[in-house]
Design an enzyme around this catalytic site. Structure first.
Site, mmCIF file in Angstrom:
data_model
loop_
_atom_site.group_PDB
_atom_site.id
_atom_site.type_symbol
_atom_site.label_atom_id
_atom_site.label_comp_id
_atom_site.label_asym_id
_atom_site.label_seq_id
_atom_site.Cartn_x
_atom_site.Cartn_y
_atom_site.Cartn_z
ATOM 1 N N THR A 1 0.848 -1.196 0.000
ATOM 2 C CA THR A 1 0.000 0.000 0.000
ATOM 3 C C THR A 1 0.883 1.246 0.000
ATOM 4 O O THR A 1 1.952 1.256 0.609
ATOM 5 C CB THR A 1 -0.889 -0.015 1.263
ATOM 6 O OG1 THR A 1 -1.781 -1.129 1.161
ATOM 7 C CG2 THR A 1 -1.709 1.262 1.390
ATOM 8 N N GLY A 2 0.398 2.287 -0.666
ATOM 9 C CA GLY A 2 1.124 3.567 -0.650
ATOM 10 C C GLY A 2 1.469 4.022 -2.052
ATOM 11 O O GLY A 2 1.203 3.329 -3.041
ATOM 12 N N THR B 1 4.334 4.354 -3.544
ATOM 13 C CA THR B 1 5.369 3.606 -4.263
ATOM 14 C C THR B 1 4.829 2.227 -4.665
ATOM 15 O O THR B 1 4.977 1.812 -5.832
ATOM 16 C CB THR B 1 6.634 3.436 -3.384
ATOM 17 O OG1 THR B 1 6.919 4.680 -2.730
ATOM 18 C CG2 THR B 1 7.827 3.024 -4.220
ATOM 19 N N ASP C 1 6.247 -4.002 -0.847
ATOM 20 C CA ASP C 1 5.571 -2.907 -0.152
ATOM 21 C C ASP C 1 6.531 -1.731 0.014
ATOM 22 O O ASP C 1 7.753 -1.902 -0.090
ATOM 23 C CB ASP C 1 5.102 -3.412 1.236
ATOM 24 C CG ASP C 1 3.918 -2.628 1.766
ATOM 25 O OD1 ASP C 1 3.596 -1.553 1.207
ATOM 26 O OD2 ASP C 1 3.297 -3.088 2.740
ATOM 27 N N ASP D 1 8.257 3.699 5.446
ATOM 28 C CA ASP D 1 8.453 5.103 5.804
ATOM 29 C C ASP D 1 9.877 5.375 6.276
ATOM 30 O O ASP D 1 10.405 6.458 6.065
ATOM 31 C CB ASP D 1 7.442 5.504 6.879
ATOM 32 C CG ASP D 1 6.020 5.352 6.366
ATOM 33 O OD1 ASP D 1 5.693 5.986 5.354
ATOM 34 O OD2 ASP D 1 5.264 4.553 6.942
ATOM 35 N N GLY E 1 2.592 4.914 7.502
ATOM 36 C CA GLY E 1 2.315 6.301 7.142
ATOM 37 C C GLY E 1 0.989 6.423 6.401
ATOM 38 O O GLY E 1 0.267 7.405 6.529
ATOM 39 N N GLU F 1 -0.800 -4.808 6.437
ATOM 40 C CA GLU F 1 0.530 -4.986 5.826
ATOM 41 C C GLU F 1 1.366 -5.976 6.624
ATOM 42 O O GLU F 1 2.082 -6.799 6.057
ATOM 43 C CB GLU F 1 1.252 -3.627 5.758
ATOM 44 C CG GLU F 1 0.660 -2.687 4.725
ATOM 45 C CD GLU F 1 1.271 -1.305 4.754
ATOM 46 O OE1 GLU F 1 1.287 -0.657 3.704
ATOM 47 O OE2 GLU F 1 1.715 -0.860 5.822
ATOM 48 N N LYS G 1 14.129 7.577 2.629
ATOM 49 C CA LYS G 1 13.603 6.663 3.655
ATOM 50 C C LYS G 1 14.719 5.994 4.478
ATOM 51 O O LYS G 1 14.437 5.355 5.479
ATOM 52 C CB LYS G 1 12.759 5.561 2.995
ATOM 53 C CG LYS G 1 11.653 6.065 2.058
ATOM 54 C CD LYS G 1 10.528 6.678 2.810
ATOM 55 C CE LYS G 1 9.366 7.161 1.958
ATOM 56 N NZ LYS G 1 8.545 6.163 1.367
HETATM 57 C C1 5RP Z 1 1.207 2.387 4.305
HETATM 58 C C2 5RP Z 1 2.671 2.218 4.331
HETATM 59 C C3 5RP Z 1 3.429 2.670 3.144
HETATM 60 O O1 5RP Z 1 4.058 1.588 2.579
HETATM 61 C C4 5RP Z 1 4.432 3.702 3.575
HETATM 62 O O2 5RP Z 1 3.725 4.752 4.216
HETATM 63 C C5 5RP Z 1 5.235 4.244 2.405
HETATM 64 O O3 5RP Z 1 4.375 4.903 1.543
HETATM 65 P P1 5RP Z 1 4.898 5.719 0.297
HETATM 66 O O4 5RP Z 1 5.461 4.739 -0.656
HETATM 67 O O5 5RP Z 1 3.659 6.434 -0.201
HETATM 68 O O6 5RP Z 1 5.924 6.706 0.804
HETATM 69 O O7 5RP Z 1 3.253 1.711 5.256
HETATM 70 O O8 5RP Z 1 0.639 2.021 5.528
#
Ligand code: 5RP
Length: 222
Positions: free
Chosen positions: A25-26, A28, A80, A83, A95, A102, A120
């Site tokens: 999720t997110g 990326t 995945d 953050d 985040g 997850e 990150k």
């Molecule tokens: C969601 C997450 C995401 O993987 C994490 O926040 C990174 O997101 P992004 O790729 O938008 O920076 O843990 O719960």
């Protein structure tokens, strides 16, 4: 192509025909899921296990066959975002609020790959607020406990000021603690508190990190 897209598409190269694939999720992971969707459209046979309602919607639109984590006996690979990532591949996630699902998916996966950019990478975890998912009943009392422990808690809020609810129907309290010297021990302590469902410290789960930079994508070794 932006860095998130570059690293998301690189991760898709690890997906093989016949795999059960955890879909993160997110912003990326979004690009990874898009790439998997294209591979499915081209005939690859995989089954996806999603980590949030948002990813489920995306995967359904792309026509990726899905099963829930309860319908599969293993997951071959999960990709995945994260953050924060420390040198030992411990990290903070959540985040985007999806930490519980997850982590459930990551723990059932034979291999977990994180896809991140250089922003990150950290030496010590904790500059990014640590999400703790809590049941709504008693959440204010737990919040007070966190205040007493000097964890500088704040409830995750929606734009309209109401409390953010996770896909599991819980609140998130973000903690501000830096540095988190021992994420394993601290994670265990948090889980002992009644009302805490899960926290965003992910330890001993990730075997590969793909790092995007202006120079391209490289694989990091723990
Ligand atoms: C969601 C997450 C995401 O993987 C994490 O926040 C990174 O997101 P992004 O790729 O938008 O920076 O843990 O719960």
């Amino acid at each position: 192509m932006n860095q998130k897209q570059m690293v998301g598409e690189k991760a898709a190269e690890f997906v093989e025909d016949g795999m059960i694939v955890g879909l993160g999720t997110g912003s990326t992971a979004y690009y990874f899921v898009e790439a998997v969707g294209r591979m499915v459209a081209e005939g690859m046979k995989i089954v996806g296990v999603t980590t949030s309602n948002a990813t489920k919607l995306q995967a359904e639109k792309l026509g990726i066959p899905l099963k829930s984590v309860d319908e599969v006996d293993h997951i071959d690979l999960t990709v995945d975002g994260a953050d924060e990532v420390a040198p030992d591949f411990s990290g903070i996630k959540g985040g985007g609020g999806a930490l519980l699902f997850e982590k459930i998916v990551a723990e059932r996966s034979n291999m977990v790959i994180w896809i991140v950019d250089e922003s990150k990478l950290v030496d010590k975890l904790g500059a990014f607020p640590l999400p703790v998912e809590v049941v709504t009943y008693g959440a204010d009392r737990l919040f007070e406990d966190f205040q007493e422990f000097d964890y500088e808690p704040s409830f995750r809020l929606n734009d309209d000021g109401s409390r953010y609810l996770t896909d599991g129907g819980h609140y998130i309290i973000d903690l501000h603690i830096f540095p988190i010297e021992d994420p394993v021990i601290f994670g265990r302590q948090l889980k002992l508190l009644t009302g805490v469902v899960e926290h965003g410290l992910f330890t001993n789960l990730t075997s590969k990190v793909l790092l995007a930079s202006p120079q391209g994508v490289k694989e990091l070794l723990a």
